[in-house]
Design a protein around this motif. Structure first.
Motif, PDB file in Angstrom:
ATOM      1  N   GLY A  94       1.083  -1.180  -0.106  1.00 35.04           N
ATOM      2  CA  GLY A  94      -0.184  -0.053  -0.110  1.00 35.04           C
ATOM      3  C   GLY A  94       0.848   1.423  -0.130  1.00 35.04           C
ATOM      4  O   GLY A  94       0.518   2.250  -0.917  1.00 35.04           O
ATOM      5  N   PHE A  95       1.864   1.163   0.962  1.00 30.26           N
ATOM      6  CA  PHE A  95       2.692   2.571   0.960  1.00 30.26           C
ATOM      7  C   PHE A  95       3.422   2.574  -0.501  1.00 30.26           C
ATOM      8  O   PHE A  95       3.632   3.920  -0.968  1.00 30.26           O
ATOM      9  CB  PHE A  95       3.636   2.183   2.151  1.00 30.26           C
ATOM     10  N   THR A  96       4.069   1.515  -0.763  1.00 27.79           N
ATOM     11  CA  THR A  96       5.007   1.779  -2.206  1.00 27.79           C
ATOM     12  C   THR A  96       4.100   2.195  -3.388  1.00 27.79           C
ATOM     13  O   THR A  96       4.275   3.152  -4.111  1.00 27.79           O
ATOM     14  CB  THR A  96       5.273   0.308  -2.643  1.00 27.79           C
ATOM     15  N   ALA A  97       2.721   1.282  -3.670  1.00 31.21           N
ATOM     16  CA  ALA A  97       1.926   1.831  -4.718  1.00 31.21           C
ATOM     17  C   ALA A  97       1.493   3.271  -4.525  1.00 31.21           C
ATOM     18  O   ALA A  97       1.249   4.171  -5.550  1.00 31.21           O
ATOM     19  CB  ALA A  97       0.864   0.976  -4.865  1.00 31.21           C
ATOM     20  N   GLY A  98       1.278   3.739  -3.420  1.00 37.94           N
ATOM     21  CA  GLY A  98       0.912   4.855  -2.782  1.00 37.94           C
ATOM     22  C   GLY A  98      -0.204   5.526  -3.757  1.00 37.94           C
ATOM     23  O   GLY A  98      -0.018   6.959  -4.243  1.00 37.94           O
ATOM     24  N   VAL A  99      -1.229   4.954  -3.980  1.00 37.42           N
ATOM     25  CA  VAL A  99      -2.346   5.416  -4.791  1.00 37.42           C
ATOM     26  C   VAL A  99      -2.931   6.796  -4.255  1.00 37.42           C
ATOM     27  O   VAL A  99      -2.819   7.714  -4.980  1.00 37.42           O
ATOM     28  CB  VAL A  99      -3.722   4.607  -4.821  1.00 37.42           C
ATOM     29  N   LEU A 100      -2.978   7.187  -2.936  1.00 36.43           N
ATOM     30  CA  LEU A 100      -3.205   8.388  -2.733  1.00 36.43           C
ATOM     31  C   LEU A 100      -2.226   8.812  -1.181  1.00 36.43           C
ATOM     32  O   LEU A 100      -2.733   9.288  -0.254  1.00 36.43           O
ATOM     33  CB  LEU A 100      -4.835   8.476  -2.075  1.00 36.43           C
ATOM     34  N   ASN A 101      -1.187   8.212  -1.296  1.00 38.03           N
ATOM     35  CA  ASN A 101      -0.314   8.348   0.070  1.00 38.03           C
ATOM     36  C   ASN A 101       0.504   9.702  -0.281  1.00 38.03           C
ATOM     37  O   ASN A 101       1.147   9.679  -1.067  1.00 38.03           O
ATOM     38  CB  ASN A 101       0.967   7.263  -0.218  1.00 38.03           C
ATOM     39  N   PRO A 102       0.208  10.404   0.982  1.00 35.18           N
ATOM     40  CA  PRO A 102       0.631  11.820   0.917  1.00 35.18           C
ATOM     41  C   PRO A 102       2.430  11.733   1.336  1.00 35.18           C
ATOM     42  O   PRO A 102       2.993  12.544   1.100  1.00 35.18           O
ATOM     43  CB  PRO A 102      -0.073  12.473   2.014  1.00 35.18           C
ATOM     44  N   ILE A 103       2.750  10.631   1.877  1.00 37.53           N
ATOM     45  CA  ILE A 103       4.003  10.591   2.364  1.00 37.53           C
ATOM     46  C   ILE A 103       4.952  10.407   1.114  1.00 37.53           C
ATOM     47  O   ILE A 103       5.973  10.872   0.972  1.00 37.53           O
ATOM     48  CB  ILE A 103       4.450   9.278   3.184  1.00 37.53           C
ATOM     49  N   ILE A 152      -2.940  -3.308  -7.387  1.00 34.31           N
ATOM     50  CA  ILE A 152      -3.795  -4.604  -7.553  1.00 34.31           C
ATOM     51  C   ILE A 152      -2.744  -5.803  -7.811  1.00 34.31           C
ATOM     52  O   ILE A 152      -2.923  -6.645  -7.091  1.00 34.31           O
ATOM     53  CB  ILE A 152      -4.723  -4.442  -8.611  1.00 34.31           C
ATOM     54  N   VAL A 153      -1.839  -5.397  -8.885  1.00 32.25           N
ATOM     55  CA  VAL A 153      -0.841  -6.520  -9.328  1.00 32.25           C
ATOM     56  C   VAL A 153       0.074  -7.063  -7.856  1.00 32.25           C
ATOM     57  O   VAL A 153       0.408  -8.058  -7.777  1.00 32.25           O
ATOM     58  CB  VAL A 153      -0.153  -6.219 -10.135  1.00 32.25           C
ATOM     59  N   ALA A 154       0.633  -5.888  -7.345  1.00 32.46           N
ATOM     60  CA  ALA A 154       1.401  -6.417  -6.212  1.00 32.46           C
ATOM     61  C   ALA A 154       0.784  -6.887  -5.179  1.00 32.46           C
ATOM     62  O   ALA A 154       1.318  -7.715  -4.332  1.00 32.46           O
ATOM     63  CB  ALA A 154       2.156  -5.160  -5.751  1.00 32.46           C
ATOM     64  N   VAL A 155      -0.411  -6.622  -4.651  1.00 25.29           N
ATOM     65  CA  VAL A 155      -1.395  -7.072  -3.407  1.00 25.29           C
ATOM     66  C   VAL A 155      -1.626  -8.517  -3.886  1.00 25.29           C
ATOM     67  O   VAL A 155      -1.499  -9.512  -3.265  1.00 25.29           O
ATOM     68  CB  VAL A 155      -2.518  -6.563  -3.408  1.00 25.29           C
ATOM     69  N   ALA A 156      -1.896  -8.825  -5.218  1.00 23.48           N
ATOM     70  CA  ALA A 156      -2.356 -10.118  -5.660  1.00 23.48           C
ATOM     71  C   ALA A 156      -1.049 -11.132  -5.342  1.00 23.48           C
ATOM     72  O   ALA A 156      -1.022 -12.189  -5.119  1.00 23.48           O
ATOM     73  CB  ALA A 156      -2.702 -10.109  -7.182  1.00 23.48           C
ATOM     74  N   TRP A 190       8.401  -8.757  -6.756  1.00 22.84           N
ATOM     75  CA  TRP A 190       7.927  -7.326  -7.307  1.00 22.84           C
ATOM     76  C   TRP A 190       9.101  -6.544  -7.782  1.00 22.84           C
ATOM     77  O   TRP A 190       8.543  -5.566  -8.203  1.00 22.84           O
ATOM     78  CB  TRP A 190       7.868  -6.743  -5.428  1.00 22.84           C
ATOM     79  N   ALA A 191      10.259  -6.860  -7.577  1.00 24.16           N
ATOM     80  CA  ALA A 191      11.198  -6.310  -8.428  1.00 24.16           C
ATOM     81  C   ALA A 191      10.915  -6.475 -10.103  1.00 24.16           C
ATOM     82  O   ALA A 191      11.008  -5.405 -10.700  1.00 24.16           O
ATOM     83  CB  ALA A 191      12.670  -6.703  -8.044  1.00 24.16           C
ATOM     84  N   GLY A 192      10.461  -7.412 -10.432  1.00 25.63           N
ATOM     85  CA  GLY A 192      10.097  -7.695 -11.948  1.00 25.63           C
ATOM     86  C   GLY A 192       8.937  -7.057 -12.177  1.00 25.63           C
ATOM     87  O   GLY A 192       8.992  -6.368 -13.296  1.00 25.63           O
ATOM     88  N   ILE A 193       8.106  -6.861 -11.376  1.00 30.46           N
ATOM     89  CA  ILE A 193       6.771  -6.170 -11.473  1.00 30.46           C
ATOM     90  C   ILE A 193       7.155  -4.534 -11.535  1.00 30.46           C
ATOM     91  O   ILE A 193       6.653  -3.903 -12.514  1.00 30.46           O
ATOM     92  CB  ILE A 193       5.730  -6.112 -10.335  1.00 30.46           C
ATOM     93  N   SER A 194       7.833  -4.278 -10.949  1.00 29.29           N
ATOM     94  CA  SER A 194       8.328  -2.902 -10.916  1.00 29.29           C
ATOM     95  C   SER A 194       9.343  -2.339 -12.111  1.00 29.29           C
ATOM     96  O   SER A 194       8.802  -1.494 -12.981  1.00 29.29           O
ATOM     97  CB  SER A 194       9.382  -2.471  -9.880  1.00 29.29           C
ATOM     98  N   ILE A 195      10.105  -3.176 -12.583  1.00 29.28           N
ATOM     99  CA  ILE A 195      10.760  -3.038 -14.026  1.00 29.28           C
ATOM    100  C   ILE A 195       9.918  -3.084 -15.028  1.00 29.28           C
ATOM    101  O   ILE A 195       9.858  -2.070 -15.993  1.00 29.28           O
ATOM    102  CB  ILE A 195      11.908  -3.990 -14.223  1.00 29.28           C
ATOM    103  N   VAL A 196       8.932  -4.088 -15.177  1.00 31.70           N
ATOM    104  CA  VAL A 196       7.988  -4.022 -16.128  1.00 31.70           C
ATOM    105  C   VAL A 196       6.932  -2.758 -16.241  1.00 31.70           C
ATOM    106  O   VAL A 196       6.889  -2.083 -17.348  1.00 31.70           O
ATOM    107  CB  VAL A 196       6.957  -5.511 -16.154  1.00 31.70           C
ATOM    108  N   VAL A 197       6.570  -2.388 -15.228  1.00 31.52           N
ATOM    109  CA  VAL A 197       5.766  -1.203 -15.232  1.00 31.52           C
ATOM    110  C   VAL A 197       6.394   0.023 -15.597  1.00 31.52           C
ATOM    111  O   VAL A 197       5.814   0.819 -16.362  1.00 31.52           O
ATOM    112  CB  VAL A 197       5.165  -1.144 -13.641  1.00 31.52           C
TER     113      VAL A 197
END
Length: 479
Positions: free
Chosen positions: A184-193, A218-222, A462-469
């Protein structure tokens, strides 16, 4: 006939087992990191950026102000003090760890935790695996809206008894809380931090680009849910498959029979104590969301909560004090590790090489071809997070450099912010220099070495997902 002393095919003498590699104790790992950091202060040139006012009254850097300064290597006498100073610098997390450990021990002594776990264990006995996706998603949603991954420190002791009672283990409980909050923190959909501050520093509309971040969420939570569920099913089927089977012996003895024997009804005082405890947690949520409370405020609330709830449940003052003491002892090692981890950053700051490292890594990204620049930014943020474990701190140091650099190398600033979020976020529950993470492991009773053995495959996913995104964001010119 061969002599019994002859070596066998593997080069070993018969009857002798090959020794398995054992990761050194976390104290040793962090001490070596600190010593290595001290050595680098003799070889890496000292340098610094000018600090200037930033968004929301925070201090940030002027990216065009980097200058080399006189070398200030960390000598032996200076090195002798870095661990105590690390403990002082990380005092907020250290004492929060102690207090939350003490407070939950008081709640255990009242009996209300066991009664609550008994009721929940009976309720979820036939569908316990569903708790993993539900709790992970809830924790992720909270973190992505208010940016408090540190709430995992509260979640772990709350869910631990239930997870153990349902036939899982400490790693499962820690993973639900840590993985959920960090996604949740990383994806930061509406994260002010991280999202809000990163976009402000980059001159972007706050919370713009929400769609792609939602997909990342969604992908990272899944991925987290599937990974943790797979491990939990193995443990449920055969507890010997647990990576913490021996470490969990006491917890299993305490909770494994919960929900199986005849239910023990709560006394009137225990019912009132449970109601008051829930009211305290409601105040906690209100304070974090509306008043910006953090560890100091939460720690103060937990002290009062332990005292009040303990007295309502019928504990004597002396019993409450002893419960706090026992809780402090249980998390002592983890609290010390937090300060030991902070010592690495103390060394780099003493040697004035933190800014030099950031400046050099930024220059490396500038030399990459546009197709790789976004991924390069991600790798840089992953590396920097080892020494700047604060999400907002990393944004304030790196984004004033990465935002204009993105313009130069043909990467959108929105993509640069996402590279910061992904590089900073997931490493929070991988690096031993992350204070709240090490405190969370202490509360869960999970060794760092054991956690890494469990977690590194998910980290690579997660690193693979990050690079692809990031490649997709670069390809579509996401802004």
């Amino acid at each position: 006939m061969r002599n019994t002393e002859q070596l066998n095919i593997e080069g070993q003498q018969p009857g002798k087992k090959k020794k398995k590699f054992e990761m050194p104790h976390i104290y040793v790992i962090l001490f070596v990191f600190s010593a290595f950091a001290a050595l680098t202060t003799y070889f890496i040139p000292a340098g610094e950026f000018e600090r200037v006012p930033g968004p929301d009254g925070r201090t940030t850097i002027d990216p065009n102000s980097f200058n080399y300064v006189d070398q200030t290597p960390v000598g032996i006498m200076d090195f002798l003090t870095v661990i105590p100073r690390g403990l002082i610098d990380a005092g907020e997390v250290v004492f929060f760890t102690f207090i939350i450990g003490g407070m939950f021990m008081v709640l255990r002594r009242t009996g209300i935790i066991e009664i609550a776990v008994d009721k929940l264990a009976r309720k979820f006995a036939h569908n316990s695996i569903m708790l993993i996706p539900v709790l992970t998603t809830v924790f992720a949603l909270i973190a992505t809206l208010i940016g408090t991954a540190e709430l995992s420190l509260v979640y772990i002791p709350v869910i631990m008894p239930l997870i153990i009672a349902l036939g899982y283990d400490s790693i499962t409980a820690a993973a639900i809380a840590l993985c959920g909050t960090v996604v949740g923190f990383t994806a930061g959909v509406l994260n002010p931090i991280n999202t809000g501050l990163g976009q402000k520093l980059s001159g972007l509309p706050v919370f713009s680009g929400l769609g792609l971040r939602l997909i990342v969420f969604i992908v990272a939570v899944a991925a987290a849910v599937l990974f943790v569920t797979r491990y939990a099913k193995k443990v449920k089927k055969n507890p010997m498959h647990s990576l913490v089977y021996e470490d969990d012996t006491e917890k299993r003895a305490l909770y494994n029979n919960v929900g199986k024997a005849e239910a023990v009804p709560a006394t009137g005082r225990q019912k009132w104590a449970a109601i008051v405890a829930l009211l305290f947690f409601a105040v906690l949520v209100y304070g974090v969301i509306s008043k910006g409370w953090f560890m100091v405020e939460m720690a103060g609330l937990f002290i009062i909560m332990g005292i009040v709830v303990g007295m309502i449940a019928g504990l004597k003052v002396g019993d409450i004090c002893e419960a706090f003491n026992q809780g402090f002892k249980d998390v002592l090692m983890g609290a010390f590790i937090v300060g030991l981890a902070r010592a690495v950053a103390v060394v780099l700051e003493d040697g004035n090489i933190m800014d030099t490292i950031v400046h050099a890594l930024g220059a490396v990204v500038g030399d990459l071809p546009p197709a790789l620049a976004a991924v390069g930014m991600y790798v840089v943020q992953v590396l920097i997070n080892f020494v700047i474990s604060s999400g907002s701190g990393q944004a304030l140091v790196t984004m004033p450099i990465m935002a204009p650099l993105a313009d130069m190398v043909g990467v959108t600033r929105q993509t640069a912010v996402l590279a910061y979020q992904l590089g900073d976020g997931f490493t929070h529950i991988f690096y031993p220099t992350s204070g709240y993470f090490m405190a969370a492991l202490a509360i869960a009773g999970v060794k760092y070495q054991t956690w890494i053995r469990f977690f590194y495959p998910l980290f690579l996913i997660w690193a693979g997902i990050s690079i692809v995104v990031l490649v997709i964001a670069q390809f579509i010119g996401w802004s």
